[in-house]
Enzyme design. Structure first.
Site, mmCIF file in Angstrom:
data_model
loop_
_atom_site.group_PDB
_atom_site.id
_atom_site.type_symbol
_atom_site.label_atom_id
_atom_site.label_comp_id
_atom_site.label_asym_id
_atom_site.label_seq_id
_atom_site.Cartn_x
_atom_site.Cartn_y
_atom_site.Cartn_z
ATOM 1 N N HIS A 74 0.818 -1.218 0.000
ATOM 2 C CA HIS A 74 0.000 0.000 0.000
ATOM 3 C C HIS A 74 0.854 1.271 0.000
ATOM 4 O O HIS A 74 0.706 2.136 -0.858
ATOM 5 C CB HIS A 74 -0.923 0.031 1.227
ATOM 6 C CG HIS A 74 -1.835 -1.147 1.326
ATOM 7 N ND1 HIS A 74 -2.273 -1.847 0.232
ATOM 8 C CD2 HIS A 74 -2.411 -1.749 2.402
ATOM 9 C CE1 HIS A 74 -3.071 -2.827 0.625
ATOM 10 N NE2 HIS A 74 -3.162 -2.787 1.929
ATOM 11 N N ARG A 180 1.634 13.355 4.300
ATOM 12 C CA ARG A 180 1.939 14.679 4.840
ATOM 13 C C ARG A 180 3.234 15.178 4.187
ATOM 14 O O ARG A 180 4.286 14.552 4.305
ATOM 15 C CB ARG A 180 2.083 14.634 6.356
ATOM 16 C CG ARG A 180 0.889 14.019 7.070
ATOM 17 C CD ARG A 180 1.018 14.132 8.577
ATOM 18 N NE ARG A 180 0.677 15.454 9.023
ATOM 19 C CZ ARG A 180 -0.508 15.794 9.556
ATOM 20 N NH1 ARG A 180 -1.455 14.883 9.679
ATOM 21 N NH2 ARG A 180 -0.745 17.013 9.948
ATOM 22 N N ARG A 302 0.416 5.920 20.762
ATOM 23 C CA ARG A 302 0.919 6.427 19.489
ATOM 24 C C ARG A 302 2.016 5.548 18.906
ATOM 25 O O ARG A 302 2.609 5.895 17.885
ATOM 26 C CB ARG A 302 1.442 7.852 19.665
ATOM 27 C CG ARG A 302 0.347 8.863 19.995
ATOM 28 C CD ARG A 302 0.909 10.266 20.044
ATOM 29 N NE ARG A 302 -0.119 11.257 20.332
ATOM 30 C CZ ARG A 302 -0.887 11.849 19.425
ATOM 31 N NH1 ARG A 302 -0.732 11.535 18.161
ATOM 32 N NH2 ARG A 302 -1.783 12.744 19.769
#
Length: 328
Positions: A74, A180, A302
């Site tokens: 991906h 990003r 996280r």
């Protein structure tokens, strides 16, 4: 009468609406293409996170791990679309030729540029979340990573020296997939005094949210209204659910329709597959031969601390952690 079989290698992320829009955004908008290089981009981040674990599928997942499951296919496919040169046309072969060039220009991934983790059990809000090793389908003592972060590099004239950071994991604090693009600092910034000491927060950032809540937004600096000179960071945003009321087609729906119509642009060619595996295979073998123990991280966190140190090695901070765009 002869029957001809055509094999279509499906990567459903290539059928996502925002991934489809990536080339349109870049090649049909003059404002972006001149900036799309090492001269203006400081780093690019490809982030994939799920807020759930293997959920009883550990026996299947343990044979592959997060690098094979997410990164090698991906994320590296999205990277190739992001970084490729302008194709001669929109013909499938022209696009795939450019993707292959990018993949063949990438360095083989080294162990020192990879951090692996595995989620452990955690209690939060009166509820207990099991760790990966608690899944009865997972073999005892498994060191299969459920999280990985990596720094990749493309050795060509456009991208030389720009770190392409990937991060993928299960049982993290949120579910999202996004690109990003963090731009370089403004040289000799006139508003340094107004910005403060943290100049990284003053840099522009382009975010493409693949899922959920598809969106594209650009972070810019602007003056806060008033008599003083105080700067603020704002978003120029395109939220798909507000701009386009129609239903967004499912990725598999798009790809199956393309397969029936003979459109091969979003399917992976064999040499493209070989080039992608060549990047990851050496480090996968080293991880498995040395039985590298993954760093444990709590379910719903996280991820492992090591991922932050990896980014810091390249003077980078993960955008999804330092961002102020939780509303988008």
């Amino acid at each position: 009468m002869k029957t001809i079989a055509i094999i279509c290698r499906i990567d459903h992320y290539l059928g996502k609406e925002l991934v489809e829009n990536l080339s349109v955004l870049r090649f049909s908008n003059l404002v972006f293409e001149p900036l799309w290089s090492r001269n203006y981009i400081r780093n690019v981040q490809f982030i994939f996170s799920e807020d759930f674990g293997t959920e009883g599928r550990g026996g299947y997942f343990d044979n592959y791990g997060i690098i094979r499951d997410i990164m090698q296919n991906h994320l590296v496919q999205i990277l190739a679309l992001f970084a490729m040169e302008t194709p001669v046309s929109l013909d499938a072969e022209d696009i795939r030729n450019e993707k292959v060039k990018v993949l063949r220009s990438m360095r083989q991934l080294k162990l020192e540029d990879v951090v692996v983790g595995q989620y452990k059990g955690h209690s939060k809000g009166g509820r207990s979340y099991p760790g990966y090793a608690d899944d009865p389908t997972v073999p005892k003592g498994s060191v299969t990573p459920t999280f990985a972060a990596a720094a990749l590099f493309i050795d060509n004239a456009r991208w030389d020296g720009v770190p392409f950071l990937m991060k993928a994991g299960k049982a993290l604090h949120t579910r999202r997939a996004e690109i990003r693009v963090q731009f370089r600092r403004v040289p000799g910034n006139l508003y340094r005094r107004n910005i403060g000491t943290d100049l990284d927060k003053a840099t522009n950032e382009l975010v493409l949210r693949v899922q959920p809540d598809e969106a594209i937004y650009l972070k810019i600096n602007n003056k806060v209204p008033g008599l003083g000179m105080r700067l603020d960071r704002s978003n120029l945003n395109l939220l798909y659910s507000e701009r386009y009321r129609r239903e967004i087609p499912d990725a598999y729906e798009r790809l199956l329709l393309d397969a029936m119509e003979g459109e091969r642009r979003l399917f992976i060619r064999s040499d493209e597959l070989d080039a992608a595996w060549a990047i990851f295979t050496p480090v996968l073998r080293e991880l498995e031969d040395r039985k590298v123990a993954p760093e444990l991280y709590p379910y719903g966190s996280r991820g492992p601390v090591g991922a932050h140190y990896l980014a810091a090695n390249y003077n980078v901070r993960w955008g999804d952690i330092t961002s102020d765009d939780a509303a988008f």
